[in-house]
Motif scaffolding. Structure first.
Motif, PDB file in Angstrom:
ATOM      1  N   THR A 126       0.848  -1.181   0.000  1.00  0.00           N
ATOM      2  CA  THR A 126       0.000   0.000   0.000  1.00  0.00           C
ATOM      3  C   THR A 126       0.890   1.241   0.000  1.00  0.00           C
ATOM      4  OG1 THR A 126      -1.895   1.038   1.091  1.00  0.00           O
ATOM      5  CG2 THR A 126      -0.173   0.127   2.524  1.00  0.00           C
ATOM      6  N   SER A 127       0.309   2.421  -0.189  1.00  0.00           N
ATOM      7  CA  SER A 127       1.080   3.665  -0.246  1.00  0.00           C
ATOM      8  C   SER A 127       1.491   4.133   1.152  1.00  0.00           C
ATOM      9  CB  SER A 127       0.268   4.755  -0.931  1.00  0.00           C
ATOM     10  OG  SER A 127       0.080   4.476  -2.298  1.00  0.00           O
ATOM     11  N   HIS A 128       2.524   5.000   1.181  1.00  0.00           N
ATOM     12  CA  HIS A 128       3.056   5.571   2.422  1.00  0.00           C
ATOM     13  C   HIS A 128       3.302   4.450   3.433  1.00  0.00           C
ATOM     14  CE1 HIS A 128       2.112   9.424   0.680  1.00  0.00           C
ATOM     15  NE2 HIS A 128       0.867   9.037   0.500  1.00  0.00           N
ATOM     16  N   PHE A 129       4.130   3.512   2.984  1.00  0.00           N
ATOM     17  CA  PHE A 129       4.258   2.237   3.694  1.00  0.00           C
ATOM     18  C   PHE A 129       5.697   1.755   3.637  1.00  0.00           C
ATOM     19  CE2 PHE A 129       4.293  -2.444   3.452  1.00  0.00           C
ATOM     20  CZ  PHE A 129       3.667  -2.768   4.640  1.00  0.00           C
ATOM     21  N   THR A 130       6.154   1.160   4.748  1.00  0.00           N
ATOM     22  CA  THR A 130       7.470   0.528   4.814  1.00  0.00           C
ATOM     23  C   THR A 130       7.314  -0.929   5.210  1.00  0.00           C
ATOM     24  OG1 THR A 130       8.576   2.590   5.454  1.00  0.00           O
ATOM     25  CG2 THR A 130       9.712   0.539   5.970  1.00  0.00           C
TER      26      THR A 130
END
Length: 443
Positions: free
Chosen positions: A98-102
């Motif tokens: 998913t986005s904005h994810f580490t």
């Protein structure tokens, strides 16, 4: 005497193509301007064990990964999130990010790719390819996959992702696969991507495949596969803009870095080049393929590539340009310097008759443009043949500059290590080609 003679011919090539020097400096300034931010901190974090993950090497964690990422996706607009994978062996099939994810792997964490084919969804072929690479039908989703994402980091303290590729290689050789083998990591239609500080082992096929994406950093990656494993390319930027690949160690059964942009009529129609690419500080081993390959799927174009401080050991070729009649597209403004090579079959190789096509519908009038190729400040030893240059009839490769290159020939090297000439011939599909073999005066 052989090395001196080879250097003399290389110097003459510089005189012949000296007009390219202006383009060289212009592109260098452009590519040096790239900037990448540090790893982001995330406001929310969770462990895979919070979602039922079991690191025993036999329990499937596909659902745990999916549930964890689905839960963390709600924080994309609230500081982002991180999924921590602890020490252990975590068996899993394909899962999407998913986005904005580490995604962060502990140093003793090992992701093990499942050998249950039910855990690998089938996807449509890439639009710039028109078909799968292994089979005309679709392709299995990569182990770690993402599309239409922004700000994604896949990293760790040198944690490991093991594709357990022998299962796939055997089925590929036996012709038992209906779809193209999965890659280890594929991110598509995305931006601001970082893949770093990981060890990738035994990929079923390509290891790292950013495609149709921009602002990508691949850094500190170790990639290892058996040197006879099929199509285990290391890092393949494909129709991508503003990519940096640096500080990686790659042992591969195929090209260590393969720069691509689509295949024949499909790549021409899609029309998305790979451009603004920096490759530096790599060590590569691939006895049957190239250190850096440009193509063969280059129909959307490849331009503005800078590679520097590369070490190749026991590798078939240093830099290889692969193209053919029907590819169209272009490879231009390529700048490679400070490359050290030990035990090579060829230092330089250009192939205008690669011959592999997506289907029979390619346009025989679609000729590639190869222009503005600059190699300098290179040293190679134990080389079988200095160069092999194969062009296309009526479609000359232009502005090729090779300067300050020292090549030491192997004891059983070709007797003519640098001799530039042309002849006409047909490739494996009957296309007329002009062949240039660069080897050299007799030692």
């Amino acid at each position: 005497m052989g090395v001196q003679a080879t250097n003399l011919v290389l110097a003459l090539l510089v005189v012949a193509f000296i007009s390219f020097r202006g383009a060289e400096s212009r592109k260098a300034r452009l590519l040096d301007s790239f900037e990448y931010s540090a790893i982001n901190c995330r406001a929310h974090t969770a462990s895979l064990t919070d979602f039922g993950g079991v690191g025993d090497g036999t329990t499937s964690n596909t659902k745990a990964f999916k549930d964890a990422i689905d839960h963390l996706s709600q924080f994309a607009s609230d500081g982002g999130s991180q999924l921590f994978v602890p020490a252990g062996k975590w068996l899993t099939g394909s899962f999407s990010l998913t986005s904005h994810f580490t995604l962060y792997l502990h140093k003793d964490a090992v992701l093990l790719a499942s050998q249950d084919m039910q855990e690998w969804p089938v996807m449509k072929p890439l639009p710039s390819y028109g078909r799968g690479r292994d089979a005309a039908a679709g392709r299995y989703s990569s182990l770690i996959f993402g599309t239409n994402l922004t700000d994604v980091i896949i990293t760790g303290n040198n944690g490991t992702i093991d594709g357990q590729g022998a299962f796939w290689w055997q089925n590929f050789h036996k012709g038992k696969l209906k779809y193209t083998r999965p890659y280890l990591i594929e991110i598509m239609f995305s931006n601001s991507i970082q893949i770093s500080n990981l060890t990738l082992l035994n990929s079923p096929s390509w290891n790292v495949h950013p495609v149709y994406s921009s602002d990508i950093l691949v850094q500190g990656i170790t990639i290892i596969a058996p040197i006879t494993s099929p199509n285990t390319d290391g890092i393949n930027p494909d129709s991508c803009t503003n990519t940096k690949i640096e500080d990686c160690y790659i042992v591969s059964g195929d090209d260590c870095v393969a720069v691509k942009s689509g295949w024949d009529e499909y790549g021409i129609a899609f029309g998305m080049p790979t451009k603004q690419l920096v490759i530096r500080r790599l060590t590569c081993i691939s006895p049957y393929s190239a250190t850096i390959a440009l193509g063969s799927e280059m129909s959307g174009g490849i331009e503005d590539v800078r590679a520097e401080d590369i070490t190749a050991i026991h590798t078939e070729s240093g830099i290889r340009i692969k193209t053919a009649v029907g590819r169209g597209g272009y490879v231009k403004d390529i700048y490679v310097k400070r490359m050290t090579m030990h035990t090579m079959k060829w230092v330089f190789w250009m192939t205008g008759n690669y011959g592999s096509h997506a289907d029979k519908n390619y346009d025989p009038n679609a000729l590639p443009v190869i222009q503005g190729i600059n190699y300098r400040d290179m040293v190679a030893d134990n080389v079988t043949m200095a160069a092999r240059l194969e062009g296309i009839a009526g479609d000359p490769f232009k502005e090729i500059c090779i300067s300050n290159v020292t090549i030491g020939m192997a004891p059983k090297a070709k007797k003519v290590p640098m001799d530039l000439h042309r002849y006409r011939g047909d490739d494996e599909r009957g296309n007329s080609t002009t062949m240039w073999h660069a080897t050299g005066p007799r030692a």
